[in-house]
Design an enzyme around this catalytic site. Structure first.
Site, PDB file in Angstrom:
ATOM      1  N   ASP A  90      64.434 -22.886  34.442  1.00 41.18           N
ATOM      2  CA  ASP A  90      64.921 -22.272  33.210  1.00 41.18           C
ATOM      3  C   ASP A  90      63.738 -21.814  32.356  1.00 41.18           C
ATOM      4  OD1 ASP A  90      66.525 -21.462  31.134  1.00 41.18           O
ATOM      5  OD2 ASP A  90      67.664 -23.323  31.016  1.00 41.18           O
ATOM      6  N   ASP A  91      63.555 -20.504  32.264  1.00 40.54           N
ATOM      7  CA  ASP A  91      62.498 -19.907  31.435  1.00 40.54           C
ATOM      8  C   ASP A  91      61.092 -20.179  31.967  1.00 40.54           C
ATOM      9  OD1 ASP A  91      64.662 -19.294  29.859  1.00 40.54           O
ATOM     10  OD2 ASP A  91      63.907 -20.204  28.028  1.00 40.54           O
ATOM     11  N   CYS A 129      69.606 -16.360  30.073  1.00 41.69           N
ATOM     12  CA  CYS A 129      70.257 -17.378  30.909  1.00 41.69           C
ATOM     13  C   CYS A 129      71.651 -16.996  31.393  1.00 41.69           C
ATOM     14  CB  CYS A 129      70.342 -18.695  30.132  1.00 41.69           C
ATOM     15  SG  CYS A 129      68.790 -19.248  29.414  1.00 41.69           S
ATOM     16  N   LYS A 183      72.502 -27.388  34.477  1.00 34.94           N
ATOM     17  CA  LYS A 183      73.015 -26.495  33.432  1.00 34.94           C
ATOM     18  C   LYS A 183      74.090 -25.544  33.961  1.00 34.94           C
ATOM     19  CE  LYS A 183      71.022 -22.830  30.486  1.00 34.94           C
ATOM     20  NZ  LYS A 183      69.750 -22.343  29.914  1.00 34.94           N
ATOM     21  N   HIS A 185      76.367 -23.163  31.462  1.00 39.61           N
ATOM     22  CA  HIS A 185      76.114 -22.037  30.553  1.00 39.61           C
ATOM     23  C   HIS A 185      76.901 -20.768  30.881  1.00 39.61           C
ATOM     24  CE1 HIS A 185      72.902 -20.045  27.753  1.00 39.61           C
ATOM     25  NE2 HIS A 185      74.057 -20.284  27.149  1.00 39.61           N
ATOM     26  N   HIS A 277      62.787 -25.017  29.787  1.00 43.44           N
ATOM     27  CA  HIS A 277      63.376 -24.471  28.561  1.00 43.44           C
ATOM     28  C   HIS A 277      63.107 -25.402  27.384  1.00 43.44           C
ATOM     29  CE1 HIS A 277      66.538 -22.988  25.839  1.00 43.44           C
ATOM     30  NE2 HIS A 277      66.742 -21.970  26.665  1.00 43.44           N
ATOM     31  N   ASP A 340      65.337 -18.255  36.057  1.00 43.17           N
ATOM     32  CA  ASP A 340      66.498 -17.467  35.651  1.00 43.17           C
ATOM     33  C   ASP A 340      66.117 -16.231  34.849  1.00 43.17           C
ATOM     34  OD1 ASP A 340      65.662 -18.857  33.384  1.00 43.17           O
ATOM     35  OD2 ASP A 340      67.684 -19.301  32.689  1.00 43.17           O
ATOM     36  N   ASN A 341      64.924 -16.218  34.295  1.00 42.01           N
ATOM     37  CA  ASN A 341      64.380 -15.060  33.573  1.00 42.01           C
ATOM     38  C   ASN A 341      62.906 -15.340  33.322  1.00 42.01           C
ATOM     39  OD1 ASN A 341      66.538 -16.467  31.281  1.00 42.01           O
ATOM     40  ND2 ASN A 341      64.350 -16.665  30.919  1.00 42.01           N
ATOM     41  N   LYS A 367      60.788 -13.259  28.079  1.00 42.55           N
ATOM     42  CA  LYS A 367      62.232 -13.502  27.997  1.00 42.55           C
ATOM     43  C   LYS A 367      62.831 -12.742  26.813  1.00 42.55           C
ATOM     44  CE  LYS A 367      65.563 -17.180  27.023  1.00 42.55           C
ATOM     45  NZ  LYS A 367      65.767 -18.614  26.744  1.00 42.55           N
TER      46      LYS A 367
END
Length: 576
Positions: A90-91, A129, A183, A185, A277, A340-341, A367
């Protein structure tokens, strides 16, 4: 007896039987002649057979690989369907793993995956996300789902349409055991939107987009009346896990799923980490000191803590692969690692968000932006089923492609209206990618539009906050990353001209389309729209075509029924 029946009987009586033919043929022939005849016949038939086989082999060898029968090493010929393990960070920034050149942060387990498998160096996700997760699990661009703008909140009545069949549902139909750890989301205001009702046999994790790594109560951008506990063990709140570090907890649950699994059944494990994240506004980077202590050479405290969070994530990757090997499942497993990004460094203060000191050097943006630093992400795949491993792939791939690829590996055909392509042959056999374009964004709310076609990328607009701030630059030392740690010879490194001396052609992207040649200018220094108006025109036509299927997308106000006082202090569905 009629004339016709008499004629038929006469015809039948005049035809010798099979036995009669053989008897007539062999009458008067001695045994040596019979043996000689049989030998000659055998040689003749063998010659014909070998000739046919030779012709077939020639044409088989000269036809495209994807048209041949599957090889012995491929999942299609395996007795069992492959286990699929998807690990989503994540991130995570482009330059936050060693194999991309950052010797500042050591990631030995992710590096081992990358070096033993295939590094995906031209692989794209969405810019945030929710859009990326929706693309992964549906195989559709977020514009088709109305999820392209921003991310979902746990207090709004919005989510991934329950009528859309998700990847785990298809895999369940194919006999897979499906598990989500981490996660979600993708919406949760209705129970039918949550993982156990969307194809997962089990769920351990959180519904929200961000969370505290210890007390599991998300607080960022939420009034205190909406601060609710968000950790779930299937449908039960995980109160007893309070105080356990999220990355380690999710890792242990993922390992447990593997160790408890019957290897005779195909497994789909989606390990969706919340790391690295940010956690909350007061303490954005949460990580045990034992991980931070691995990086005494990093001077900047924020970057050092962030490196610790990445190290915990890296340990998790190693533990998952070790569990697969221990269980005897790895030889028939496909393991994907992806962010994810792009990463969120100090530049990501847009909208009052916390930051994590991630870094996307040397790419532009981060991001929440449509520049390469927000979309082009760290990814690799490892599997004994790969036919051509230990290499870097620079072919164009998108996160939607996993949907179609995993269905193919599970023996399922591609459904209608899917944007993802089957990229297994491209990854495993180094065949050309079937993908030639990616719709990055159509967002009338932020007035952002971006499309990739072959080597060209069209960008229109870049969100600006109330103070006029945009995430559109090249970010390095201000978030603690020291370029002296960058190894340009690393296997997956991208190198660009020096930012200070490079020829740059600016573009007023809030007023006109900008065009970049990503193959020759991966850092998006030079706008070539004036030199290639025909390409700009073509991409504008393509954008308009995509816009025909784009659904409206915008955030909704908080629903008062989601207040903690009305939901038992739990982040749980509140609407029928």
């Amino acid at each position: 007896m009629t004339a016709s029946s008499s004629t038929t009987e006469m015809a039948e009586s005049s035809q010798p039987s099979a036995t009669g033919i053989m008897t007539s043929f062999t009458k008067g022939i001695n045994k040596k002649q019979v043996l000689l005849y049989c030998l000659c016949t055998t040689v003749f038939v063998t010659g014909i057979t070998m000739g046919i086989m030779g012709i077939y082999s020639y044409y088989w060898a000269h036809q495209p690989v994807e048209q041949r029968s599957p090889s012995a090493a491929s999942p299609e010929t395996a007795k069992k369907k492959p286990h699929i393990i998807f690990i989503l960070a994540d991130d995570l920034g482009w330059n936050d793993v060693s194999f991309h050149g950052s010797s500042q942060i050591s990631t030995p387990n992710i590096d081992l995956m990358a070096n033993e498998g295939v590094i995906l160096n031209s692989y794209y996700t969405q810019y945030m996300c929710t859009p990326s997760r929706s693309a992964l699990l549906t195989g559709k661009y977020p514009t088709r789902l109305g999820l392209q703008h921003w991310v979902l909140s746990t207090v709004e009545q919005r989510g991934l349409d329950v009528s859309v069949k998700l990847l785990p549902e298809y895999l369940q139909d194919a006999g897979y055991k499906t598990h989500l750890v981490g996660k979600w989301h993708l919406g949760m205001y209705r129970r039918v939107m949550t993982p156990l009702f969307r194809g997962f046999d089990s769920f351990f994790g959180c519904y929200s987009g961000q969370n505290d790594y210890y007390n599991y109560t998300p607080t960022v951008l939420l009034p205190q009346i909406f601060h609710r506990f968000d950790l779930w063990d299937n449908l039960d709140p995980g109160w007893n896990y309070t105080g356990q570090y999220a990355t380690e907890l999710f890792n242990q649950k993922a390992v447990d799923r593997i160790m408890d699994h019957n290897p005779e059944d195909p497994l789909f494990l989606f390990l969706s980490h919340i790391a690295p994240h940010w956690a909350n506004a007061d303490d954005p980077i949460q990580v045990p000191q034992k991980y931070v202590d691995r990086f005494p050479h990093i001077v900047n405290e924020g970057r050092r803590k962030y490196a610790g969070a990445v190290a915990a994530l890296d340990d998790s990757v190693g533990a998952v692969i070790a569990a697969l090997k221990s269980k005897g499942m790895y030889e028939n497993s496909i393991v994907v690692f992806s962010s994810d990004n792009g990463g969120a460094g100090l530049e990501n203060t847009l909208g009052g968000l916390p930051v994590t000191h991630a870094n996307n050097f040397p790419l532009r943006g981060a991001k929440t932006s449509q520049w390469e630093g927000g979309l082009r992400v760290t990814a690799c795949i490892a599997s004994p089923l790969l036919e051509k491993p230990k290499r870097v792939s620079n072919q164009l791939f998108h996160i939607t492609d996993w949907f179609t690829t995993f269905l193919r590996l599970a023996g399922i055909g591609k459904p209608n209206e899917i944007d993802g392509y089957d990229i297994w042959d491209s990854i495993s056999r180094d065949r050309p990618s079937p993908r030639t374009e990616i719709l990055h964004q159509i967002d009338p709310v932020w007035k952002e539009y971006a499309l990739r076609w072959n080597q060209y990328k069209l960008v229109i607009g870049s969100y600006t906050n109330a103070s006029g701030y945009r995430i559109d630059q090249w970010y390095s030392e201000e978030d603690g990353f020291d370029p002296t740690f960058f190894d340009s010879t690393a296997k997956g490194a991208i190198t660009c001209e020096d930012l200070e001396t490079a020829q740059r052609i600016p573009c007023a992207y809030t007023e006109e389309p900008c065009l970049y040649d990503i193959h020759n200018d991966p850092c998006e220094y030079r706008n070539i729209a004036a030199d290639k108006p025909d390409i700009v025109g073509l991409l504008m036509v393509k954008l308009n075509e995509y816009n025909r299927t784009a659904l409206p997308s915008d955030r909704l106000p908080a629903d008062p029924r989601a207040q903690a006082s009305l939901t038992q202090g739990l982040c749980q569905p509140w609407s029928p």
